[in-house]
Design an enzyme around this catalytic site. Structure first.
Site, PDB file in Angstrom:
ATOM      1  N   ASP A   9       1.190  -1.306   0.333  1.00 47.03           N
ATOM      2  CA  ASP A   9       0.111  -0.365  -0.173  1.00 47.03           C
ATOM      3  C   ASP A   9       0.430   1.293  -0.020  1.00 47.03           C
ATOM      4  O   ASP A   9       1.090   1.807   1.303  1.00 47.03           O
ATOM      5  CB  ASP A   9      -1.030  -0.012   0.961  1.00 47.03           C
ATOM      6  CG  ASP A   9      -1.972   0.505   0.715  1.00 47.03           C
ATOM      7  OD1 ASP A   9      -2.185   1.903  -0.101  1.00 47.03           O
ATOM      8  OD2 ASP A   9      -3.075   1.143   1.766  1.00 47.03           O
TER       9      ASP A   9
ATOM     10  N   HIS B  41       3.188   5.346  13.413  1.00 43.22           N
ATOM     11  CA  HIS B  41       1.657   5.922  13.024  1.00 43.22           C
ATOM     12  C   HIS B  41       0.556   5.663  13.617  1.00 43.22           C
ATOM     13  O   HIS B  41      -0.941   5.508  12.514  1.00 43.22           O
ATOM     14  CB  HIS B  41       2.211   5.203  11.288  1.00 43.22           C
ATOM     15  CG  HIS B  41       1.774   3.476  11.443  1.00 43.22           C
ATOM     16  ND1 HIS B  41       2.421   2.934  12.159  1.00 43.22           N
ATOM     17  CD2 HIS B  41       0.756   2.918  10.172  1.00 43.22           C
ATOM     18  CE1 HIS B  41       1.854   1.587  11.976  1.00 43.22           C
ATOM     19  NE2 HIS B  41       1.070   1.632  10.870  1.00 43.22           N
TER      20      HIS B  41
END
Length: 401
Positions: A83, A330
């Site tokens: 991704d 993240h």
């Protein structure tokens, strides 16, 4: 030790015999598989200085999710992941909590009506998307994806699945925020797979004995490196614009309900990748920095660190910590796999853990239950030397991919 004043939770150097040291901000003992993955990466001859592990670190493919890898004259496609450019986008609106009263369900339904989720795509291509200048470069991308342009155009402005989400949040001052998480959709996945496959073929032909086949790499200056780097930058741009298109749609819906359709200007906008690679300068050297589940956190950089669909999220500013390659986590990071979460938790647990959030509460999102993630407060405490908190958010609406 990191430079600056007193810190709450400094990193530790893992006790490993590797070419490059591994610095960890996780503040917990890594499992045997995680240790092996860290060793594999840190043993590669082109890894620069050290590998940095963020507080949310967990198993990935080839490299740990939550790792920052600086390399000299080489890049590992699988370390970036499939991704490409996955990341976060958030805006602080001029609206307040009282304006949302009685409107949450309708706002959620309207967002779900205009933004495709899962494998779905837009039925038509809006002008903002068709006018994107980078479509002109599509024919220069990998030959293996040349029949996917129409699909890529229809998927721009779509959320995807897994842990991708759109949320309406409130900060501690009751200000309304919009936040979303998505990446480069099918086109980024296909581009990554094409190049990962090429890397593995090259490694076989060269009889290159890697500690893990997923660590196949390209050497700078070769046609394969140049082709991957070109496609990587294109896909990262696609991911960023994809988030911008969705954010514009959500903003318009919020404006319809809270401002009678009047256009408003965000008080703050943040758009950051957390699965990507860029050329940067660290310790006086130009290197390729791969952040696999990590956000750039140079001094003053804005970033977004989300929790889970029932937990807090944070808007942060980087402190420019050199040892982390100016990076931070993240998110909270998974505590257990999706399969395990479905076995451990029930729908009643999901309903309880998402109390007060307007969202799906069915078996289809059980693997995203907050209990399947690490406590975000601990993750934040472990990186007090990496970022400072600008805003603390809690969702009131959550749309899952």
């Amino acid at each position: 030790m990191p430079q600056g004043g007193a810190i709450a939770m400094p990193y530790e150097t893992l006790n490993l015999t590797t070419t490059a040291p591994v610095l960890s901000w996780a503040n917990h003992e890594l499992g045997s598989q995680e240790i092996k993955m860290a060793k594999n990466v840190a043993s590669l001859p082109f890894v620069f200085k050290h590998v940095a592990l963020m507080p949310d670190v967990h198993l990935g493919k080839g490299a740990l999710v939550g790792s920052v890898i600086a390399t000299q004259d080489a890049i590992i496609p699988a370390a970036v992941g499939v991704d490409i450019g996955c990341g976060m986008c958030a805006i602080k609106t001029p609206f307040t909590a009282t304006q949302l009263e009685g409107k949450l369900k309708k706002i959620r339904q309207d967002i779900e009506a205009v933004i495709p989720v899962g494998f779905n795509e837009n039925k038509t291509v809006e002008k903002t998307v068709s006018n994107w200048q980078r479509w002109a470069d599509f024919k220069q991308l990998h030959p293996g994806i040349q029949d996917l342009q129409v699909k890529a155009m229809r998927q721009m402005g779509s959320l995807g699945g897994g842990n991708h989400f759109i949320e309406i949040c409130l900060d501690t001052e009751d200000q309304v925020w919009v936040m979303l998480h998505s990446g480069s959709r099918n086109i980024g996945n296909k581009l990554a797979q094409c190049h990962i496959s090429t890397g593995k073929e090259l490694a076989k032909l060269a009889n290159n004995k890697l500690p893990d086949p997923d660590l196949a790499y390209f050497v700078a200056g070769t046609p394969e490196f140049d082709a991957y780097w070109h496609d990587l930058q294109w896909a990262q741009n696609y991911a960023r614009v994809n988030r911008e298109v969705m954010m514009a749609r959500v903003q318009r819906i919020v404006e319809q309900y809270l401002a009678g359709g009047k256009l408003t200007k965000p008080l703050l906008s943040v758009n950051c990748h957390h699965n990507y690679a860029e050329k940067e300068t660290h310790y006086g050297e130009a290197v390729y920095v791969t952040r696999k589940g990590a956000v750039r956190a140079r001094a003053g950089d804005y970033g977004i660190i989300p929790g889970s669909m029932g937990a807090k999220s944070y808007i942060v500013q980087g402190k420019g910590n050199a040892e982390s390659y100016c990076s931070c986590s993240h998110g909270a990071g998974r505590l257990m796999s999706r399969t395990k979460a479905k076995g451990v938790y029930s729908l009643d647990d999901l309903i309880q853990q998402t109390e007060g959030v307007e969202c799906r509460k069915d078996a289809g999102v059980l693997d995203e239950i907050p209990g399947a993630y690490k406590p975000i407060e601990q993750v934040m405490a472990n990186q007090a030397d990496l970022v400072e908190v600008v805003a603390t958010l809690k969702q009131v609406v959550c749309i899952k991919g």
